[in-house]
Design an enzyme around this catalytic site. Structure first.
Site, PDB file in Angstrom:
ATOM      1  N   GLY A 220       0.821  -1.202   0.000  1.00 15.04           N
ATOM      2  CA  GLY A 220       0.000   0.000   0.000  1.00 15.04           C
ATOM      3  C   GLY A 220       0.855   1.252   0.000  1.00 15.04           C
ATOM      4  CB  SER A 221      -0.055   4.747   0.709  1.00 14.27           C
ATOM      5  OG  SER A 221      -0.489   4.727   2.060  1.00 14.27           O
ATOM      6  CB  ALA A 222       5.123   5.825   1.562  1.00  8.42           C
ATOM      7  N   GLY A 223       2.564   6.238   3.453  1.00  8.97           N
ATOM      8  CA  GLY A 223       2.029   6.798   4.685  1.00  8.97           C
ATOM      9  C   GLY A 223       1.527   5.726   5.632  1.00  8.97           C
ATOM     10  CB  THR A 224      -0.850   2.917   5.191  1.00 10.62           C
ATOM     11  OG1 THR A 224      -1.897   3.805   4.802  1.00 10.62           O
ATOM     12  CG2 THR A 224      -1.429   1.819   6.068  1.00 10.62           C
ATOM     13  N   GLY A 225       2.295   2.513   5.463  1.00  9.53           N
ATOM     14  CA  GLY A 225       3.424   1.655   5.804  1.00  9.53           C
ATOM     15  C   GLY A 225       4.257   2.226   6.935  1.00  9.53           C
ATOM     16  CD  GLU A 243       5.407  -3.107  -3.324  1.00 15.17           C
ATOM     17  OE1 GLU A 243       6.088  -2.080  -3.572  1.00 15.17           O
ATOM     18  OE2 GLU A 243       4.275  -3.280  -3.758  1.00 15.17           O
ATOM     19  CB  CYS A 277       3.692   0.726  -6.403  1.00 14.17           C
ATOM     20  SG  CYS A 277       4.088  -0.997  -6.761  1.00 14.17           S
TER      21      CYS A 277
END
Length: 492
Positions: A220-225, A243, A277
């Site tokens: 998913g997104s970098a923010g959530t990661g 990822e 991505c």
């Protein structure tokens, strides 16, 4: 009933959820999210099912995975329809996603044996053996851009390794998650081995906080990661595979086939409506006549792209974005670039108001200051001009991300330099940035994730290595270490 917990379908007790057609806004799916108690029940079911599942012969787990692949093939038309409707990608592209899901089973079987099977090394007085053991209970967080294929890339290798799972699909693609779970049910998975919880952020936070988890596999997104990384900080006993996204550069250096180069750029930037991505976000073009001709032709060809419904005939190259709100976010990013001084080359536009169908946008940002180093997840491409290849590589590496990077050039030496200096997990030459081999690792560095949790290396994240020194017999050595005295009678 949209939750699958301990082998039973049940109704969520959390907030009401619905999924609407991103293009036409008609209702596609409705249900309820899992509440905290149901998330706990799903994790408890996975924990209870783990010992027996891990001890089953690998051949049994393989047979269930292969049955799942056969069911995917038998239900390919219907699953293609569900994915296309939910994501608004064209039918042809949704069909390739289902094909990738089918192929993933065979690939995962081979990767399991190659990367995490048993290895025996003879020693003078025995053998050294490397084995792999499953982690236990893993959570899988799925994305919306490939709601079948990407979670499948975690679920299949994790199950083959002997783990049990709790799967939370994206709240934007709940129907795909439910449809895939029903195929696993038909494949004969024992109760509790794979559990499905629907929901948005609250469900995800409840799941990632469960003490029953031994690890979490996220796409998913970098923010959530980053949020998940912070949440699991101080818990080194848990495997965390991230990822995430990319702000990916594609370098174009004096192409000798303009149309061929334009085709690669369009495949890199605008396939899946820019919602991969690995999509190119930054196009770096050398100054000069060849670069000018390439850009002019790119704008011309991209301007002919007409996004349309998933089932339109003839089939479009692009469908819509995941939602009308996602399309609006891309337009907001476009306006931000304009306000900073960007030069519009191709202006994006909604095909119809309130729809997710958005035409591509291309904007030159050479010399523009304070361009955000963020992933704009849609058909928006920034252009930077450069004078020499060293400058191009400097521009390419000027990002906190490090997922994919590519070069379009007839000169091999340029690619060799890029291989040495690029900071990215995927570096392609005269191929789309969005192209990846199933037999190669997939992932990036920096804000793109913690290395390679997907594709060929996914097996590495699903099992831990156990080393053994083994001998069927033992005896007192003829030569002893200093200080050891075995003389005299054996003690009774």
């Amino acid at each position: 009933m949209s939750l699958w917990i301990n082998g039973e379908w049940t109704t969520g007790q959390g907030e009401a959820l619905e999924k609407r057609d991103p293009v036409g806004s008609g209702l596609l799916w409705q249900g309820h999210a899992a509440d905290d108690a149901q998330v706990q029940a799903a994790c408890a079911a996975a924990r209870a099912a783990f010992p027996a599942w891990a001890k089953r012969p690998f051949a049994d787990r393989q047979a269930i995975a292969e049955k799942f692949a056969a069911l995917l093939e038998a239900n390919k038309t219907e699953l293609t329809r569900i994915i296309a409707l939910e994501t608004s990608k064209p039918r042809w592209e949704a069909a390739t996603e289902v094909t990738a899901m089918i192929n993933k089973v065979g690939i995962s079987l081979k990767a399991y044996q190659t990367r995490t099977g048993e290895q025996h090394s003879p020693m003078p007085d025995g053998a050294a053996t490397l084995r792999h053991r499953p982690h236990g209970v893993l959570a899988v967080f799925g994305p919306y851009n490939f709601p079948g294929h990407l979670p499948n890339g975690h679920i299949v290798p994790a199950l083959l390794a002997g783990n049990t799972l709790v799967f939370k699909p994206s709240e934007l693609t709940p129907h795909t998650g439910e449809a895939v779970m029903k195929l696993w049910e038909q494949a004969g998975l024992p109760a509790g081995v794979l559990n499905l919880v629907q929901g948005a952020r609250a469900t995800g936070q409840a799941l990632s906080a469960r003490p029953e988890l031994d690890g979490l596999l996220f796409t998913g997104s970098a923010g959530t990661g980053y949020q998940l990384h912070r949440q699991l900080a101080g818990q080194p006993e848990k495997i965390l595979a991230l990822e995430m996204g990319g702000n990916n550069p594609l370098i174009v250096e004096d192409p000798d086939d303009i149309d061929g180069a334009v085709h690669l750029a369009i495949q890199s930037a605008f396939i899946t409506a820019g919602q991969r991505c690995t999509c190119a976000r930054r196009l770096l073009v050398k100054r000069g006549a060849a670069g000018d001709a390439f850009l002019a032709r790119l704008v011309e060809i991209a301007g002919r792209l007409r996004p349309d419904r998933w089932d339109a005939e003839p089939q479009p190259f692009m469908g819509g974005l995941i939602s009308a709100q996602a399309a609006e976010r891309v337009l907001e990013a476009w306006q931000g670039h304009l306000s900073r001084g960007g030069k519009p080359l191709l202006t994006p536009a909604l095909v119809q108001a309130g729809s997710s169908l958005l035409t591509p946008g291309i904007i030159e940002l050479t010399g523009v200051r304070d361009v955000p180093d963020e992933e704009v997840f849609g058909p928006l491409l920034g252009v930077w001009r450069y004078d020499d290849f060293d400058e191009a590589i400097t521009l390419a590496n000027a990002t906190r991300y490090g997922l994919s990077c590519g070069l379009i050039s007839p000169v091999r030496e340029k690619f060799d330099q890029l291989l040495l200096e690029a900071r990215a997990g995927i570096v392609n030459w005269n191929k789309p940035l969005t192209g990846a081999a199933s037999t190669a690792p997939f992932g990036g560095v920096g804000a793109s994730g913690n290395h390679r949790p997907s594709a060929w290396y996914a097996a590495d994240y699903c099992a831990w290595p156990m080393a053994s020194l083994e001998s069927p017999t033992f005896a007192l050595p003829q030569t002893l270490n200093p200080g050891l005295d075995f003389s005299g009678k054996e003690q009774a």
